[in-house]
Design a protein around this motif. Sequence first.
Motif, PDB file in Angstrom:
ATOM      1  N   ASN A 258     -52.772  10.385   3.428  1.00 52.80           N
ATOM      2  CA  ASN A 258     -52.918   9.791   2.462  1.00 52.80           C
ATOM      3  C   ASN A 258     -51.177  10.081   2.656  1.00 52.80           C
ATOM      4  OD1 ASN A 258     -55.363   9.304   2.434  1.00 52.80           O
ATOM      5  ND2 ASN A 258     -55.481  10.534  -0.121  1.00 52.80           N
ATOM      6  N   ASP A 259     -50.507   8.502   1.994  1.00 54.56           N
ATOM      7  CA  ASP A 259     -48.749   8.356   2.339  1.00 54.56           C
ATOM      8  C   ASP A 259     -48.477   8.180   0.721  1.00 54.56           C
ATOM      9  OD1 ASP A 259     -49.859   6.454   2.672  1.00 54.56           O
ATOM     10  OD2 ASP A 259     -48.408   5.859   4.825  1.00 54.56           O
ATOM     11  N   LYS A 260     -49.154   8.190   0.413  1.00 56.91           N
ATOM     12  CA  LYS A 260     -48.692   7.078  -0.871  1.00 56.91           C
ATOM     13  C   LYS A 260     -48.510   8.649  -1.960  1.00 56.91           C
ATOM     14  CE  LYS A 260     -49.775   2.140  -0.925  1.00 56.91           C
ATOM     15  NZ  LYS A 260     -50.507   2.282   0.923  1.00 56.91           N
ATOM     16  N   HIS A 261     -46.979   9.054  -2.610  1.00 58.69           N
ATOM     17  CA  HIS A 261     -47.181  10.435  -3.865  1.00 58.69           C
ATOM     18  C   HIS A 261     -46.875   9.842  -4.837  1.00 58.69           C
ATOM     19  CE1 HIS A 261     -47.981  11.745   0.431  1.00 58.69           C
ATOM     20  NE2 HIS A 261     -46.388  11.568   0.785  1.00 58.69           N
ATOM     21  N   LEU A 262     -47.950  10.690  -6.074  1.00 55.49           N
ATOM     22  CA  LEU A 262     -47.722  10.113  -7.001  1.00 55.49           C
ATOM     23  C   LEU A 262     -47.582  11.754  -7.331  1.00 55.49           C
ATOM     24  CD1 LEU A 262     -47.333   8.929 -10.057  1.00 55.49           C
ATOM     25  CD2 LEU A 262     -50.522   9.197  -9.211  1.00 55.49           C
ATOM     26  N   GLU A 263     -46.419  11.613  -8.581  1.00 52.62           N
ATOM     27  CA  GLU A 263     -46.104  13.565  -9.440  1.00 52.62           C
ATOM     28  C   GLU A 263     -46.249  12.567 -11.091  1.00 52.62           C
ATOM     29  OE1 GLU A 263     -43.288  15.872  -8.709  1.00 52.62           O
ATOM     30  OE2 GLU A 263     -45.006  16.162  -6.319  1.00 52.62           O
ATOM     31  N   VAL A 264     -47.440  13.004 -11.510  1.00 56.68           N
ATOM     32  CA  VAL A 264     -47.140  12.818 -13.603  1.00 56.68           C
ATOM     33  C   VAL A 264     -47.199  14.213 -14.506  1.00 56.68           C
ATOM     34  CG1 VAL A 264     -49.887  12.797 -13.102  1.00 56.68           C
ATOM     35  CG2 VAL A 264     -49.087  11.096 -14.475  1.00 56.68           C
ATOM     36  N   ASN A 294     -42.192   4.220 -10.084  1.00 62.82           N
ATOM     37  CA  ASN A 294     -42.158   5.069 -11.319  1.00 62.82           C
ATOM     38  C   ASN A 294     -42.619   4.517 -12.497  1.00 62.82           C
ATOM     39  OD1 ASN A 294     -40.169   6.842  -9.354  1.00 62.82           O
ATOM     40  ND2 ASN A 294     -38.971   6.055 -10.499  1.00 62.82           N
ATOM     41  N   SER A 295     -43.651   3.649 -11.826  1.00 64.17           N
ATOM     42  CA  SER A 295     -44.393   3.302 -13.274  1.00 64.17           C
ATOM     43  C   SER A 295     -45.823   3.431 -13.282  1.00 64.17           C
ATOM     44  CB  SER A 295     -43.919   1.984 -13.386  1.00 64.17           C
ATOM     45  OG  SER A 295     -44.955   0.971 -14.475  1.00 64.17           O
ATOM     46  N   LEU A 296     -46.813   3.469 -14.280  1.00 66.00           N
ATOM     47  CA  LEU A 296     -48.972   3.796 -13.673  1.00 66.00           C
ATOM     48  C   LEU A 296     -49.158   3.379 -15.282  1.00 66.00           C
ATOM     49  CD1 LEU A 296     -50.120   7.000 -13.196  1.00 66.00           C
ATOM     50  CD2 LEU A 296     -50.751   5.811 -14.759  1.00 66.00           C
ATOM     51  N   GLU A 311     -49.353   2.292 -20.737  1.00 68.47           N
ATOM     52  CA  GLU A 311     -48.358   2.568 -19.745  1.00 68.47           C
ATOM     53  C   GLU A 311     -47.567   3.740 -19.807  1.00 68.47           C
ATOM     54  OE1 GLU A 311     -45.198  -0.014 -18.786  1.00 68.47           O
ATOM     55  OE2 GLU A 311     -46.804  -1.795 -19.165  1.00 68.47           O
ATOM     56  N   LEU A 312     -47.481   4.807 -18.148  1.00 72.25           N
ATOM     57  CA  LEU A 312     -46.908   6.194 -17.937  1.00 72.25           C
ATOM     58  C   LEU A 312     -45.460   5.827 -17.178  1.00 72.25           C
ATOM     59  CD1 LEU A 312     -49.977   8.561 -18.402  1.00 72.25           C
ATOM     60  CD2 LEU A 312     -48.726   8.843 -19.705  1.00 72.25           C
ATOM     61  N   GLU A 313     -44.734   6.601 -17.056  1.00 75.13           N
ATOM     62  CA  GLU A 313     -43.727   7.102 -16.535  1.00 75.13           C
ATOM     63  C   GLU A 313     -43.605   8.266 -16.087  1.00 75.13           C
ATOM     64  OE1 GLU A 313     -39.654   7.438 -18.143  1.00 75.13           O
ATOM     65  OE2 GLU A 313     -39.552   5.575 -19.275  1.00 75.13           O
ATOM     66  N   VAL A 314     -43.342   7.975 -14.154  1.00 78.62           N
ATOM     67  CA  VAL A 314     -43.834   8.671 -13.583  1.00 78.62           C
ATOM     68  C   VAL A 314     -43.052   9.204 -12.391  1.00 78.62           C
ATOM     69  CG1 VAL A 314     -46.631   8.151 -13.795  1.00 78.62           C
ATOM     70  CG2 VAL A 314     -45.632   6.533 -12.006  1.00 78.62           C
ATOM     71  N   THR A 315     -43.412   9.598 -11.633  1.00 76.96           N
ATOM     72  CA  THR A 315     -42.299  10.030 -10.064  1.00 76.96           C
ATOM     73  C   THR A 315     -43.251   9.175  -9.357  1.00 76.96           C
ATOM     74  OG1 THR A 315     -41.676  11.724 -10.836  1.00 76.96           O
ATOM     75  CG2 THR A 315     -41.085  11.289  -8.387  1.00 76.96           C
ATOM     76  N   ALA A 318     -43.814   4.178  -3.693  1.00 81.74           N
ATOM     77  CA  ALA A 318     -44.505   3.720  -2.613  1.00 81.74           C
ATOM     78  C   ALA A 318     -44.495   2.301  -2.435  1.00 81.74           C
ATOM     79  CB  ALA A 318     -45.499   4.709  -1.979  1.00 81.74           C
ATOM     80  N   ASP A 319     -45.629   1.780  -2.277  1.00 84.19           N
ATOM     81  CA  ASP A 319     -45.315   0.329  -2.214  1.00 84.19           C
ATOM     82  C   ASP A 319     -47.197   0.106  -3.678  1.00 84.19           C
ATOM     83  OD1 ASP A 319     -44.703  -0.269   0.071  1.00 84.19           O
ATOM     84  OD2 ASP A 319     -45.896  -0.077   1.055  1.00 84.19           O
ATOM     85  N   PRO A 320     -47.412  -0.766  -4.120  1.00 89.12           N
ATOM     86  CA  PRO A 320     -47.295  -0.629  -5.502  1.00 89.12           C
ATOM     87  C   PRO A 320     -49.021  -0.134  -4.625  1.00 89.12           C
ATOM     88  CG  PRO A 320     -46.104  -2.736  -5.599  1.00 89.12           C
ATOM     89  CD  PRO A 320     -45.553  -2.205  -4.071  1.00 89.12           C
TER      90      PRO A 320
END
Length: 372
Positions: A258-264, A294-296, A311-315, A318-320
């Motif tokens: 899993n190469d897409k990383h999200l921090e929320v 940077n958007s969820l 909508e939330l601001e996130v870190t 990676a690709d959509p």
Amino acid sequence: MKLTIERTALQKALAHVQSVVERRTTIPILSNVMIEGADDSLSLTATDMDIAIVEKVPADVAAPGAVTLPAHTLYDIVRKLPEGSQISFEGGEGGGHMEICAGRSRFSLSCLGTDEFPVMTNGDLPHGFTLSAALCRNLVDRTRFAMSSEETRYYLNGIYFHTTDEDSAPVLRVVATDGHRLARMETPQPDGAADMPGVIVPRKAVTELRKLIEDNEVDIAVALSDTKIRFTFDNVVLTSKLIDGTFPDYQRVIPEGNDKHLEVDCKPFAEAVDRVSTISTEKSRAVKVALDKNSLTLSSSSPESGTATEELEVTYDADPVEIGFNSRYLLDITQQIEGGTARFDLADASSPTIVRDAADGSALYVLMPMRV
């Protein structure tokens, strides 16, 4: 038997032991709790043949003895007596009746002898180690939500305790899964646990143990064999049969690429999931997670109710990607994250997602996606 005991101490112990007694049973003795007075203490024992709890409380024992009384009836009587009252027990020899008195209240309960009461607490359990109550609560709380309740997959109806090596360091690991989500928690391997077999502790034992250690800050002695496990602390002994089955190879469902990383930020994210899922009428309460730089965006829809988005601001850089989740499962996992930040490792819309607490590497969660 003749003894006197303080009501609060008796009520607390009875609350613990009577909860394992099934309300409907075809074997009369299993509806009863065994009370045994000896050596300035009253010992209470209850069992359903799969799990047994023994708890001791201080008592003024004038004449030792043992008898069994209807568990739920006795608990209701003690619960309704005035706070601070002294309760006396007298009688019960060879069955018959037990007289219970407190102030001006008097009860006469039918009782059975102890000869037929099943004993579960004996037997040699060769493997043993110690856990603090706080650590045990943490291990149980962060995994038990993922236990299955499907009777057909009985081997998933509990928590799997076993030892393994993580980064060449020995650990005690606990795992639960229902096939839709997986929770894994680990701690450095305690002394004495090295040779223990992997065991599945059933749901009821996990639930009763958690109730017993709610307010305790003691060390818990854990002893086990291939078929039984015993937890001993304070004046309580909880013994349970283990689930006779093979826990699946859970490592196979933990993805590695899993190469897409999200921090929320966990709290606003959980609140947003809860709000958006309100619109979904399905049992699964599906929500779609759409990620861009940077958007969820969370969304859900139903033909009856309409649509919801937030909508939330996130870190995230990676690709959509768009992926669907069962919102209840998502909330169960986010509730376990004690740090402020949750980290999601994703691959695509059809692959399992890994969730971690960014501040604590000891816990790992896997969540299967949904089609939305």
